[in-house]
Design a protein around this motif. Sequence first.
Motif, PDB file in Angstrom:
ATOM      1  N   THR A 167     -12.082   3.035 -10.230  1.00 19.03           N
ATOM      2  CA  THR A 167     -11.121   2.003  -9.881  1.00 19.03           C
ATOM      3  C   THR A 167     -10.251   2.464  -8.714  1.00 19.03           C
ATOM      4  N   CYS A 168      -9.751   1.495  -7.962  1.00 17.50           N
ATOM      5  CA  CYS A 168      -8.951   1.828  -6.793  1.00 17.50           C
ATOM      6  C   CYS A 168      -7.568   1.184  -6.899  1.00 17.50           C
ATOM      7  N   SER A 169      -6.691   1.602  -6.033  1.00 20.01           N
ATOM      8  CA  SER A 169      -5.324   1.107  -5.992  1.00 20.01           C
ATOM      9  C   SER A 169      -5.132   0.235  -4.757  1.00 20.01           C
ATOM     10  N   VAL A 170      -3.942  -0.343  -4.620  1.00 16.62           N
ATOM     11  CA  VAL A 170      -3.639  -1.140  -3.440  1.00 16.62           C
ATOM     12  C   VAL A 170      -3.685  -0.278  -2.189  1.00 16.62           C
ATOM     13  N   SER A 171      -3.125   0.926  -2.260  1.00 14.41           N
ATOM     14  CA  SER A 171      -3.150   1.810  -1.103  1.00 14.41           C
ATOM     15  C   SER A 171      -4.579   2.182  -0.727  1.00 14.41           C
ATOM     16  N   GLY A 172      -5.444   2.394  -1.729  1.00  9.82           N
ATOM     17  CA  GLY A 172      -6.844   2.684  -1.440  1.00  9.82           C
ATOM     18  C   GLY A 172      -7.552   1.498  -0.823  1.00  9.82           C
TER      19      GLY A 172
ATOM     20  N   SER B 285       1.948  -1.562 -11.431  1.00  6.57           N
ATOM     21  CA  SER B 285       3.135  -0.714 -11.460  1.00  6.57           C
ATOM     22  C   SER B 285       3.498  -0.140 -10.104  1.00  6.57           C
ATOM     23  N   GLY B 286       2.590  -0.241  -9.133  1.00  7.85           N
ATOM     24  CA  GLY B 286       2.876   0.294  -7.806  1.00  7.85           C
ATOM     25  C   GLY B 286       1.629   0.367  -6.951  1.00  7.85           C
ATOM     26  N   GLU B 287       1.803   0.816  -5.705  1.00  8.00           N
ATOM     27  CA  GLU B 287       0.677   0.888  -4.768  1.00  8.00           C
ATOM     28  C   GLU B 287      -0.415   1.840  -5.231  1.00  8.00           C
ATOM     29  N   ASP B 288      -0.065   2.817  -6.043  1.00 11.85           N
ATOM     30  CA  ASP B 288      -1.043   3.812  -6.481  1.00 11.85           C
ATOM     31  C   ASP B 288      -1.611   3.520  -7.861  1.00 11.85           C
ATOM     32  N   ASP B 289      -1.328   2.350  -8.395  1.00  9.57           N
ATOM     33  CA  ASP B 289      -1.862   1.950  -9.695  1.00  9.57           C
ATOM     34  C   ASP B 289      -3.336   1.574  -9.533  1.00  9.57           C
ATOM     35  N   ALA B 290      -4.236   2.383 -10.100  1.00  4.24           N
ATOM     36  CA  ALA B 290      -5.680   2.141  -9.963  1.00  4.24           C
ATOM     37  C   ALA B 290      -6.108   1.038 -10.924  1.00  4.24           C
TER      38      ALA B 290
ATOM     39  N   THR C  57       4.769  -5.657   0.583  1.00  2.00           N
ATOM     40  CA  THR C  57       3.468  -6.147   0.133  1.00  2.00           C
ATOM     41  C   THR C  57       3.664  -7.055  -1.066  1.00  2.00           C
ATOM     42  N   ALA C  58       2.872  -8.132  -1.122  1.00  3.09           N
ATOM     43  CA  ALA C  58       2.884  -9.038  -2.269  1.00  3.09           C
ATOM     44  C   ALA C  58       1.479  -9.130  -2.837  1.00  3.09           C
ATOM     45  N   ILE C  59       1.350  -8.894  -4.139  1.00  8.46           N
ATOM     46  CA  ILE C  59       0.078  -9.054  -4.839  1.00  8.46           C
ATOM     47  C   ILE C  59       0.187 -10.314  -5.676  1.00  8.46           C
TER      48      ILE C  59
END
Length: 223
Positions: free
Chosen positions: A172-177, A77-82, A69-71
Amino acid sequence: MKSPFEDRIMSSPSPGMTVFHEGSRSWDVIHGAAEQREVTLLGCVPNCGKRTMFARVKSPDKQTVAATTAIIGAHISGEDDAAFSAAEVSVEDIGLWAASSVFEGFLGASDGKIDGTGSISVKPVEAQSVVVDGTEFRLDHRHTLPFFDQRKGGTVGRMRDSAFVRAVSAETCSVSGALATASLVQDLISLAMHRAAGLIWLRLEVAGSGSVVPNGHVIMPPR
């Protein structure tokens, strides 16, 4: 001249001794920048590389890294960073499912025959929303201004209307969310259209920024 990321797996069982093991190293997160925008790469694995150690002519090392994944537009800091307050999702066939458009067309006709006159007008469509488990899902449209493309063989005038779903949660949500939210939208459109609906784009709003900017993309390779 910069060296590539060290992708060899090494250990030092004793002082002055280095042991190289099979396989290659991977990285959970890599931060960088491109075209004046922050870039975060997640799930990075080296594809190939070429080192120039002891070469007759010293030249830059080459390394290719594949990312899951590219943001583009933020460092996280990661997929779970809200770190995000909202997500906007566009999937295939969402425009057909929405059955609405900001465009209206008119063709002139005299004596029952088209006379060559006509017009295209734009009228904003009111957003429709629903709240599910504390998250507001809003069907919205975004359109471009008229553009005239002067070509050698003629002139082309065009505008674009894109339907999308904007999801805003209380927290707030994360990338995975956000990816889970996009999956829900995909499932809804797939069920309604009786065919698979692929993800076109996913834009995230960085918490505190106040708006979703074109930089805030999440890009995933095809599966």
